[in-house]
Design a protein around this motif. Structure first.
Motif, PDB file in Angstrom:
ATOM      1  N   LEU A  22       9.404   3.131  -9.856  1.00  0.00           N
ATOM      2  CA  LEU A  22       9.479   1.690  -9.629  1.00  0.00           C
ATOM      3  C   LEU A  22       9.101   0.919 -10.895  1.00  0.00           C
ATOM      4  N   LYS A  23       8.034   1.333 -11.564  1.00  0.00           N
ATOM      5  CA  LYS A  23       7.603   0.659 -12.790  1.00  0.00           C
ATOM      6  C   LYS A  23       8.609   0.853 -13.920  1.00  0.00           C
ATOM      7  N   LYS A  24       9.283   2.013 -13.900  1.00  0.00           N
ATOM      8  CA  LYS A  24      10.294   2.278 -14.922  1.00  0.00           C
ATOM      9  C   LYS A  24      11.505   1.362 -14.727  1.00  0.00           C
ATOM     10  N   LYS A  25      11.942   1.221 -13.474  1.00  0.00           N
ATOM     11  CA  LYS A  25      13.114   0.399 -13.184  1.00  0.00           C
ATOM     12  C   LYS A  25      12.815  -1.086 -13.303  1.00  0.00           C
ATOM     13  N   PRO A  36       9.901  -3.135 -14.960  1.00  0.00           N
ATOM     14  CA  PRO A  36       8.647  -3.384 -15.701  1.00  0.00           C
ATOM     15  C   PRO A  36       8.009  -4.698 -15.250  1.00  0.00           C
ATOM     16  N   GLY A  37       6.715  -4.657 -15.013  1.00  0.00           N
ATOM     17  CA  GLY A  37       5.995  -5.857 -14.588  1.00  0.00           C
ATOM     18  C   GLY A  37       6.059  -6.129 -13.109  1.00  0.00           C
ATOM     19  N   ILE A  38       6.675  -5.205 -12.338  1.00  0.00           N
ATOM     20  CA  ILE A  38       6.873  -5.440 -10.909  1.00  0.00           C
ATOM     21  C   ILE A  38       5.545  -5.631 -10.173  1.00  0.00           C
ATOM     22  N   GLU A  39       4.498  -4.936 -10.601  1.00  0.00           N
ATOM     23  CA  GLU A  39       3.232  -4.996  -9.867  1.00  0.00           C
ATOM     24  C   GLU A  39       2.518  -6.332 -10.054  1.00  0.00           C
ATOM     25  N   ALA A  40       2.952  -7.109 -11.054  1.00  0.00           N
ATOM     26  CA  ALA A  40       2.389  -8.451 -11.225  1.00  0.00           C
ATOM     27  C   ALA A  40       3.089  -9.457 -10.322  1.00  0.00           C
ATOM     28  N   ILE A  41       4.263  -9.081  -9.803  1.00  0.00           N
ATOM     29  CA  ILE A  41       5.042  -9.988  -8.956  1.00  0.00           C
ATOM     30  C   ILE A  41       4.732  -9.767  -7.482  1.00  0.00           C
ATOM     31  N   LEU A  42       4.647  -8.499  -7.078  1.00  0.00           N
ATOM     32  CA  LEU A  42       4.428  -8.181  -5.669  1.00  0.00           C
ATOM     33  C   LEU A  42       2.946  -8.212  -5.313  1.00  0.00           C
ATOM     34  N   SER A  43       2.657  -8.540  -4.062  1.00  0.00           N
ATOM     35  CA  SER A  43       1.291  -8.436  -3.567  1.00  0.00           C
ATOM     36  C   SER A  43       0.968  -6.969  -3.318  1.00  0.00           C
ATOM     37  N   GLN A  44      -0.324  -6.665  -3.147  1.00  0.00           N
ATOM     38  CA  GLN A  44      -0.706  -5.282  -2.847  1.00  0.00           C
ATOM     39  C   GLN A  44      -0.026  -4.791  -1.575  1.00  0.00           C
ATOM     40  N   GLN A  86       2.848  -5.833  -0.252  1.00  0.00           N
ATOM     41  CA  GLN A  86       4.274  -5.622  -0.490  1.00  0.00           C
ATOM     42  C   GLN A  86       4.520  -4.314  -1.247  1.00  0.00           C
ATOM     43  N   LEU A  87       3.700  -4.070  -2.257  1.00  0.00           N
ATOM     44  CA  LEU A  87       3.852  -2.843  -3.031  1.00  0.00           C
ATOM     45  C   LEU A  87       3.564  -1.614  -2.165  1.00  0.00           C
ATOM     46  N   ALA A  88       2.539  -1.724  -1.330  1.00  0.00           N
ATOM     47  CA  ALA A  88       2.201  -0.617  -0.433  1.00  0.00           C
ATOM     48  C   ALA A  88       3.341  -0.348   0.548  1.00  0.00           C
ATOM     49  N   ASP A  89       3.898  -1.413   1.111  1.00  0.00           N
ATOM     50  CA  ASP A  89       5.020  -1.250   2.049  1.00  0.00           C
ATOM     51  C   ASP A  89       6.221  -0.613   1.358  1.00  0.00           C
ATOM     52  N   LEU A  90       6.502  -1.051   0.153  1.00  0.00           N
ATOM     53  CA  LEU A  90       7.667  -0.556  -0.574  1.00  0.00           C
ATOM     54  C   LEU A  90       7.548   0.936  -0.878  1.00  0.00           C
ATOM     55  N   LEU A  91       6.320   1.387  -1.117  1.00  0.00           N
ATOM     56  CA  LEU A  91       6.097   2.790  -1.484  1.00  0.00           C
ATOM     57  C   LEU A  91       5.636   3.638  -0.300  1.00  0.00           C
TER      58      LEU A  91
END
Length: 521
Positions: free
Chosen positions: A156-159, A161-169, A171-176
């Motif tokens: 996800l970070k490779k595709k 970059p900076g995604i974790e600064a945009i999504l909430s914790q 949202q990121l947890a749900d996505l993964l």
């Protein structure tokens, strides 16, 4: 909302029509069928339970696809954003589309898409290809979600970059496909890693020396022999955990850096000694508070018994193993130093001071006594083993002790400064380990406690003190560097190896103190 058209369907050709099936002129004819949309973060562009009536090509920003409140995929620049199942069947959607980052996109309604295909048959093949690509992208996202967490996060970070600064914790947890605690834990680890990376860079810039560090060429062979000796013959390693830890920490590399010019026989003796010291230290670190001093008193009794020819009446099995290992080493030592009694007497005193100082440290930890800075500075070179390492310098030289005796004895001031340099750097490297153990036997921790200063200031003060001690060492070593006596120069070089070797081992070889720092290269 709709916005003024600053875009035409011709822009779609390089993005979508890689097959060159349709001309630019024909793309231009599609203008009346398209419009542009622009939405702010958190706006919903498709509600669950409603029918998907348009497809969108993302030009800017990010849109999320949610199922029952959980984020399941992202649409970014270049993606066709459409809920395929609802769009294809014109049935209510199970999903919700929500803007995550201010978005700009084309809009093509379901009705207009069918009109285009009716009036411009050349677009039929392209439409089929785009539908296939959209399906493939959905499968790509499903594959990412099914990856193990670490791999999925890396992808996800490779595709993006900076995604974790945009999504909430969340949202990121749900996505993964994990819970928020996992994300929180990994974020803390990332912050720690970034912090450690800054610290390691600071150390590498400030803890350098104008003399080399090198490693003995037989280190791999010595490592294998020492591991077998400790686990099979002397049993100071009690199981695969101890053996694995010894290998992981690369303890043999410490000996190989401190004594790079030793004969193979001497280096093997030194590596076995350090394996024994490590085993005792690791064993007592694991003991609960209240038992450490008792064990060190028994170790002290065992070591005294070997050195003085007395025997403790009863020793626990683990302490007996330490005693037996030390007995073997002590019995072999005279043959390694040409039975030079004065040096053996000197080393006997060094070993006695080592166990006495470790007993002092253990008592403090059991009784929760916080030593003064003055007490600590006296004891630290002793219980850390730094002074002992320098005392063993003659074993790292292929020269008879009687030849270097005078040079060694007159280097006392330099050896004291070297021991101080070693403990200063060791305390910087071992700070995190000792902080986690709640152990006050660390100069950085004690400076914070007694002087009421913050970690960064304490670290900088120790680094500055290290620089001052190094300047003093270099000034005093100038006489030996220009000495006509080759043994003076050789003793100086071997002392320098102790200083640079201890730092190089901590920074480049082991994970004993700064596990994540060594992963930052």
């Amino acid at each position: 909302m709709k916005i003024e058209m600053d875009w035409t369907p011709v822009h779609l050709k390089p993005l979508l029509d890689y097959m060159n099936k349709v001309s630019e002129k024909e793309y231009q004819m599609l203008t009346p069928y398209f419009d542009l949309g622009k939405t702010k973060p958190r706006e919903v562009i498709l509600k669950s339970g409603t029918v998907e009536i348009e497809s969108r090509l993302i030009l800017e920003g990010m849109i999320g696809k949610f199922y029952r409140g959980k984020l399941v995929r992202l649409y970014v620049k270049g993606d066709v954003c459409v809920e395929l199942e609802s769009y294809a069947n014109q049935q209510p959607s199970r999903f919700e589309m929500k803007v995550l980052q201010a978005a700009k996109y084309t809009r093509l309604s379901y009705k207009n898409a069918n009109l285009i295909l009716d009036q411009f048959p050349k677009f039929i093949d392209l439409s089929d290809e785009l539908y296939r690509i959209a399906r493939y992208r959905e499968q790509e996202w499903e594959a990412i979600r099914n990856l193990p967490f670490d791999l999925g996060r890396a992808e996800l970070k490779k595709k993006f970059p900076g995604i974790e600064a945009i999504l909430s914790q969340k949202q990121l947890a749900d996505l993964l496909g994990v819970d928020r605690k996992t994300i929180s834990r990994m974020n803390k680890k990332d912050l720690a890693t970034a912090r450690y990376s800054r610290i390691i860079k600071y150390y590498r810039e400030n803890l350098s020396y104008p003399f080399e560090s090198k490693i003995h060429q037989s280190v791999d062979l010595v490592d294998n022999h020492t591991l077998v000796w400790g686990s099979v013959f002397q049993k100071i390693f009690t199981g695969t955990r101890d053996e694995g830890l010894y290998k992981k920490l690369q303890l043999s590399w410490l000996s190989a850096r401190l004594y790079p010019d030793a004969s193979r026989e001497n280096l093997l003796w030194l590596a076995k000694l350090y394996a024994l010291l490590f085993a005792m230290d690791d064993f007592t670190d694991q003991l609960p508070t209240g038992m450490k001093v008792e064990v060190w008193e028994e170790i002290s009794c065992a070591i005294h018994g070997v050195l003085e020819g007395n025997n403790c009446i009863i020793l626990p099995q683990s302490i007996q193993a330490y005693r037996n290992a030390f007995y073997e080493l002590w019995m072999k030592l005279p043959g390694l130093v040409n039975r030079e009694q004065s040096y053996l007497d000197y080393l006997k005193q060094e070993f006695l001071e080592y166990v006495q100082s470790n007993t002092w440290e253990a008592k403090n930890r059991d009784l929760e006594i916080i030593p003064t800075l003055e007490e600590y500075r006296i004891q630290r070179p002793l219980f850390s083993g730094g002074q002992l390492a320098i005392s063993l310098t003659p074993l790292g030289m292929e020269t008879a002790f009687e030849d270097i005796k005078d040079s060694f004895l007159t280097s006392g001031e330099l050896r004291d400064l070297a021991a101080k340099l070693i403990y200063l750097t060791n305390d910087l490297f071992s700070y995190e380990k000792e902080k986690d153990l709640g152990d006050f036997h660390n100069l950085l921790i004690l400076k914070k406690h007694h002087q009421g200063i913050k970690e960064e200031q304490a670290r900088e003060e120790i680094v500055e003190e290290h620089k001052e001690v190094l300047r003093e060492f270099l000034n005093k070593s100038a006489r030996l560097e220009t000495s006509e006596d080759m043994y003076d120069r050789e003793i100086l070089r071997q002392i320098q190896y102790k200083i640079s070797g201890a730092v190089s081992w901590s920074l480049y070889d082991t994970t004993r103190y700064l596990k994540m720092l060594n992963e930052s290269d």
